[in-house]
Motif scaffolding. Structure first.
Motif, PDB file in Angstrom:
ATOM      1  N   LEU A 374       0.846  -1.178   0.000  1.00 34.40           N
ATOM      2  CA  LEU A 374       0.000   0.000   0.000  1.00 34.40           C
ATOM      3  C   LEU A 374       0.884   1.230   0.000  1.00 34.40           C
ATOM      4  N   GLU A 375       0.492   2.204  -0.804  1.00 38.39           N
ATOM      5  CA  GLU A 375       1.264   3.426  -0.856  1.00 38.39           C
ATOM      6  C   GLU A 375       0.344   4.585  -0.564  1.00 38.39           C
ATOM      7  N   VAL A 376       0.938   5.651  -0.062  1.00 35.10           N
ATOM      8  CA  VAL A 376       0.159   6.852   0.182  1.00 35.10           C
ATOM      9  C   VAL A 376      -0.445   7.311  -1.150  1.00 35.10           C
ATOM     10  N   GLY A 377      -1.716   7.581  -1.140  1.00 38.11           N
ATOM     11  CA  GLY A 377      -2.380   8.057  -2.346  1.00 38.11           C
ATOM     12  C   GLY A 377      -3.152   6.968  -3.069  1.00 38.11           C
ATOM     13  N   SER A 378      -2.763   5.690  -2.858  1.00 40.69           N
ATOM     14  CA  SER A 378      -3.487   4.635  -3.565  1.00 40.69           C
ATOM     15  C   SER A 378      -4.865   4.427  -2.930  1.00 40.69           C
ATOM     16  N   VAL A 379      -5.768   3.907  -3.735  1.00 38.08           N
ATOM     17  CA  VAL A 379      -7.141   3.714  -3.261  1.00 38.08           C
ATOM     18  C   VAL A 379      -7.429   2.221  -3.152  1.00 38.08           C
TER      19      VAL A 379
END
Ligand SMILES: [Zn+2]
Length: 687
Positions: A374-379
């Motif tokens: 998971l990355e910041v910004g992903s949904v």
């Protein structure tokens, strides 16, 4: 025994005799009558024929007709608990393939199954229940079909009664009834050739027999004078052949059975169809070619786990919980690493997995395939019953990420904690996946129960969404359910509100002062008061499980999160924590009415600068508690922070280990009066 053992009739005290009124006397006569007529399992199975074919038709072609009685994760934990426990079957199971005659194989199989069950109950008793070499309170015997009484296999075989043996039972040992009574049966094992029919499930005639015996036991228990410490309305029947085994669990309220003695088989079949819940495990391997049980195999584990539950019905929760024993797994891993001289600079993390950066990364990649990155910004999208919910990740951390809902209807702008579980793909879930299971699946259950019970409080977390992740690409999952090949498929997700910094973080940043301590005490106590009004206790209070909500509120407040280990019913175990668990939890593996408040006091004590002792055993942890309370060290330390916290810790000390509930209202009022900013205001409307 701890005074909770079933009251054998021979004691004659009568204090635990449950039924005494005249009407229940006649009811129990009817039921005994019913039992004397309900003796032919074939007649009974005939009545179930239509129902069974219907169930078969209704189920998907390849899917099992009945749900399994145990979840894989439960068996996994049980397996960890049994790691240091050794079972020994001395009489080998004969090998049907190479055996001489079928009769001699069968006779030896009866001897072997008795020895197997004896080894199982003896070892479980000694590992979980007994203290100071208490004798094993069980006997094992074979059921003689002609009179439905129990005899030891050796005696029965010597008398040439092999053909009339129909089951092997584990019973309460009772010298007054050497041939057993039906309400003394913990569980029965049916030894039959080739128990597996289709799709790893037993055939109807065999299942019918299992249901027949289960129902007889349930009826016998319903007129029993034994004091069952656990719910007695479920029975486990084991199915075994000379290689395999499986478990049938039958559950239901026999008071709903129509005890019409003129049509016992119809009535019984109707009860099975309308009022019972049946679970059937897959049939799996137990004995190897030498006739030894493979105790660690899943087939054996599920049979042993059923026996564990059967003992618990008669003797209550064990003295040493599964969690206790499973917790030793970590230290065993640790000493194994030491004995192999593996990386001195590698330390154990709290889950027992080692943390050597190079090694861990590689191994996790290999074993877990494309684990969810998971990355910041992903949904992240999830399927919540019938609609989809999206969450955009704004902060990645453990055990929960922070995200905001991407839902047009939800314009509150509230952030959520996002808990991501492990995909069900892993056949053998790792130890850390079990912690995830508590955080995601179990916590989802608890928060849903809170909702159902109408418990709401601003100091409790709220379920925002839960469901399975919707993974990238086409999902090839079969219509019957299950999962496709995508490594994320089926991963459970839980989203809760509100979000905030944990008390652990506040303490690290030096932001947890007297004002915060009093407010934290008030808010957590308020949360505990709400949850316990709905019969739920937290069981895992520590600085990581309390968050400080500051965003978008006029007056910041604390919320008690991390409800995965909450105690809903008698059999639930709280988390074990040497620093924060209550005395009662460490001693009994259970919570008393004041346990959560006691943990709250420890949390406040450590967070307000109380010395954190080095604790490495339950004994040490108990000793530390006793010394600290008797020298009033905790009260003194909290007294330095505020007199109200000192008074509250004195009050909690007076209740520890007693069944008396806290008077939350009085203490909430007193604490509130000590909150400077809320003085004279109503705290409930300030957020
Ligand atoms: Zn899929």
């Amino acid at each position: 025994l701890t005074g909770k053992s079933p009251d054998l009739e021979s004691t004659g005290s009568g204090t635990t005799t449950k039924r005494s009124s005249v009407s229940s006397g006649s009811r129990s006569r009817t039921r005994r009558d019913f039992l004397t007529r309900f003796t032919n399992s074939e007649h009974f199975t005939d009545k179930l024929q239509d129902w069974f074919s219907l169930s078969l038709q209704n189920s998907e072609s390849d899917a099992p007709v009945f749900d399994p009685p145990f979840e894989l994760v439960e068996l996994q934990k049980f397996d960890y608990a049994l790691e240091g426990v050794s079972f020994q079957q001395l009489t080998r199971m004969p090998n049907a393939v190479y055996g001489s005659t079928s009769a001699s194989v069968e006779a030896n199989a009866y001897l072997a199954i008795e020895d197997f069950l004896h080894a199982t109950v003896k070892t479980l008793w000694e590992a979980f229940w007994s203290q100071e070499d208490e004798p094993v309170p069980f006997s094992v015997g074979c059921l003689y079909n002609q009179n439905l009484k129990f005899y030891q296999a050796e005696q029965a075989l010597a008398l040439g009664k092999l053909e009339d043996l129909s089951a092997t039972g584990v019973l309460l040992k009772n010298p007054r009834h050497p041939h057993g009574k039906w309400d003394h049966i913990l569980e029965l094992a049916l030894l039959r050739p080739d128990i597996e029919s289709d799709h790893h499930q037993p055939s109807l005639p065999l299942l019918g027999e299992a249901l027949f015996y289960a129902l007889r036991i349930l009826i016998a228990r319903s007129v029993s004078r034994l004091d069952f410490s656990q719910s007695s309305n479920c029975v486990f029947i084991l199915l075994v052949d000379t290689q395999h085994g499986g478990v049938v669990k039958v559950e239901g309220d026999v008071s709903k059975l129509d005890f019409d003695v003129s049509s016992v088989y119809d009535c019984a079949a109707e009860w099975i169809q309308k009022h019972s819940k049946i679970s059937v495990s897959p049939v799996d391997r137990i004995w190897n070619k030498l006739g030894n049980a493979n105790w660690g195999d899943i087939g054996t584990l599920q049979v042993v786990f059923a026996t564990y539950h059967s003992i618990m019905q008669f003797f209550g929760p064990p003295r040493h919980s599964i969690e206790d024993l499973a917790a030793d797994h970590t230290s065993r891993l640790h000493s194994r690493r030491q004995e192999r001289h593996l990386g001195e600079d590698t330390s154990l993390n709290e889950n027992g997995a080692f943390r050597s950066p190079e090694i861990v990364e590689v191994q996790e990649e290999e074993e877990r395939g494309e684990s969810m990155k998971l990355e910041v910004g992903s949904v992240l999208w999830l399927e919540d019953s019938n609609y989809q919910k999206g969450y955009q990740i704004s902060h990645v951390s453990l055990p929960h990420h922070i995200a905001s809902p991407v839902d047009d209807d939800d314009d509150s702008g509230r952030a959520v904690f996002l808990y991501v579980g492990s995909p069900p793909s892993q056949l053998e879930p790792a130890w850390e996946d079990m912690n995830l299971w508590y955080q995601v699946q179990r916590q989802t259950k608890i928060l849903s129960v809170m909702k159902q019970r109408g418990l709401s409080s601003k100091y409790l977390p709220e379920l925002h969404g839960s469901g399975r992740v919707i993974h990238p690409g086409q999902c090839q999952k079969p219509s019957s359910g299950g999962r496709c090949d995508h490594p994320w498929c089926g991963t459970p997700i839980l989203a809760t509100t509100p979000v905030g910094e944990t008390v652990a973080d506040l303490v690290n940043e030096g932001m947890f002062g007297p004002e915060e301590a009093i407010r934290c005490c008030h808010d957590c106590l308020s949360a505990l008061s709400s949850s316990s009004s709905g019969g739920i206790r937290h069981g895992d209070i520590r600085p990581e499980n309390v968050v400080y909500v500051t965003s978008g509120v006029r007056q910041p407040y604390f919320v008690l999160i991390g409800w995965g280990h909450a105690v809903l019913e008698e059999r639930d175990r709280p988390a074990m924590n040497l620093h924060f668990s209550s005395t009662y939890a460490l001693q009994e593996g259970k919570l008393c009415a004041a346990s959560d408040a006691e943990s709250l006091i420890y949390m406040l004590y450590f967070c307000c600068g109380g010395d954190l002792p080095d604790l490495d055993s339950v004994e040490g942890a108990l000793q530390w508690r006793e010394t600290s309370w008797s020298k009033r060290l905790i009260q003194q330390k909290l007294g330095d922070v505020s007199t109200i916290l000192k008074a509250f810790s004195d009050y909690v000390d007076s209740l520890c280990g007693t069944p008396y509930p806290l008077d939350c209202d009085i203490w909430l009022r007193r604490l509130k009066r000590n909150l400077s900013e809320d003085h004279g205001k109503d705290i409930e409307t300030s957020g």
